[in-house]
Motif scaffolding. Sequence first.
Motif, short mmCIF file in Angstrom:
data_model
loop_
_atom_site.label_atom_id
_atom_site.label_comp_id
_atom_site.label_asym_id
_atom_site.label_seq_id
_atom_site.Cartn_x
_atom_site.Cartn_y
_atom_site.Cartn_z
N THR A 137 -11.79 -9.76 -1.25
CA THR A 137 -13.42 -9.63 -1.21
C THR A 137 -13.85 -8.22 -1.17
OG1 THR A 137 -13.81 -11.55 0.21
CG2 THR A 137 -15.62 -10.13 -0.16
N GLY A 138 -12.93 -7.28 -0.58
CA GLY A 138 -13.42 -5.99 -0.51
C GLY A 138 -14.77 -5.65 0.28
N SER A 139 -15.60 -4.92 -0.67
CA SER A 139 -16.80 -4.59 -0.31
C SER A 139 -17.89 -5.80 -0.57
CB SER A 139 -17.22 -3.31 -0.67
OG SER A 139 -17.51 -3.27 -2.09
N GLY A 140 -17.36 -6.75 -1.61
CA GLY A 140 -18.30 -7.76 -2.10
C GLY A 140 -19.12 -7.59 -3.23
N GLY A 172 -7.66 0.81 4.80
CA GLY A 172 -6.98 1.41 3.54
C GLY A 172 -7.10 0.51 2.34
N GLN A 173 -7.98 -0.36 2.19
CA GLN A 173 -8.28 -0.97 1.12
C GLN A 173 -8.92 -0.22 0.02
OE1 GLN A 173 -6.57 -4.05 1.13
NE2 GLN A 173 -5.70 -2.87 2.80
N ALA A 215 -13.01 -6.50 9.37
CA ALA A 215 -14.19 -5.32 9.19
C ALA A 215 -14.61 -5.46 7.68
CB ALA A 215 -13.35 -4.02 9.22
N LEU A 216 -13.70 -5.84 6.71
CA LEU A 216 -14.44 -6.17 5.28
C LEU A 216 -15.08 -7.33 5.32
CD1 LEU A 216 -11.34 -4.74 3.10
CD2 LEU A 216 -13.42 -3.43 3.73
N VAL A 217 -14.60 -8.47 5.91
CA VAL A 217 -15.56 -9.70 6.05
C VAL A 217 -16.82 -9.42 6.27
CG1 VAL A 217 -15.52 -11.81 6.92
CG2 VAL A 217 -13.36 -11.02 6.11
N ASP A 239 -3.56 -3.61 -20.12
CA ASP A 239 -2.42 -2.84 -19.11
C ASP A 239 -3.47 -2.14 -18.01
OD1 ASP A 239 -0.41 -3.44 -20.46
OD2 ASP A 239 -0.37 -1.74 -21.84
N THR A 240 -3.16 -2.05 -16.74
CA THR A 240 -3.75 -1.49 -16.23
C THR A 240 -2.73 -1.36 -14.62
OG1 THR A 240 -5.98 -1.11 -14.62
CG2 THR A 240 -4.76 -3.39 -15.03
N VAL A 241 -3.13 -0.70 -13.60
CA VAL A 241 -2.74 -0.70 -12.56
C VAL A 241 -3.47 -0.61 -11.31
CG1 VAL A 241 -1.19 0.86 -10.97
CG2 VAL A 241 -0.75 0.78 -13.32
N ALA A 242 -3.18 -1.45 -10.43
CA ALA A 242 -4.01 -1.82 -9.14
C ALA A 242 -3.48 -1.92 -7.80
CB ALA A 242 -4.70 -3.05 -9.37
N ALA A 243 -3.98 -1.69 -6.92
CA ALA A 243 -3.77 -1.77 -5.48
C ALA A 243 -3.16 -3.23 -5.25
CB ALA A 243 -4.41 -1.39 -4.30
N ARG A 244 -2.05 -3.43 -4.58
CA ARG A 244 -1.45 -5.00 -4.15
C ARG A 244 -2.66 -5.55 -3.32
NH1 ARG A 244 1.56 -5.86 -7.68
NH2 ARG A 244 4.01 -6.16 -7.45
N LEU A 245 -2.62 -6.80 -3.41
CA LEU A 245 -3.51 -7.66 -2.47
C LEU A 245 -2.38 -8.00 -1.48
CD1 LEU A 245 -5.21 -10.44 -4.80
CD2 LEU A 245 -6.36 -8.73 -3.33
#
Length: 217
Positions: free
Chosen positions: A86-89, A57-58, A110-112, A200-206
Amino acid sequence: MNIEQARFNMIEQQIRPWDVLDPAVLSLLAIVKREDFVPAACRALAFVDTEVPLADGQVMLAPRVEARMVQELKVQRHETVLHIGTGSGFVAALLGHRAQRVITLEKRPALVKQAADNLRRAGLANVSVREADGSQGLAAEGPFDAILLSGSVAAVPQVLLDQLKVGGRLVAIEGHEPTMCAVLYTRQSSSAVSKEILFDTVAARLEGFPEPSAFRF
């Protein structure tokens, strides 16, 4: 799809118009192959102006947001960078090309693994992927010249600001939907940190960062 044409269009039509004008950053975006950091099922989205779904879900941030944040961090070749989320790196790879050393933290196993594999294939030996809760930073290996948060937080925790060297910078996205903005913190002295609003921007939460308690009557 013509990969190189799509990359060129991403840079010229999405990223450059978003005030990403540093020639070194634009050159990196032409060299670091974003398509190699996108899940195979989403490869067609590698150069699209949108967030790309990842495991668990990232998401990867939109290319223009990634590029602008990397530009604003102003990483130098001799510096050590802490990257959180990190996500996909891909962002870690961009930072790895600019810094002496990058440590990137990711909570999801899984992402690591995915990011470590992607970075190894890309030849980024100076980037280390750690499975960790980024909300506490990595004080044992600080202080850092620069810290980048690839995602949004309600507010940057003081514990992260405390891990900046004097002259160190931290870039993050702060706030709550629909009102968020990217910010740049700079440590001016051992006791003073400045803050600048970038865009200004919007992004998913860490994950793992504190949220303010809801006010109740």
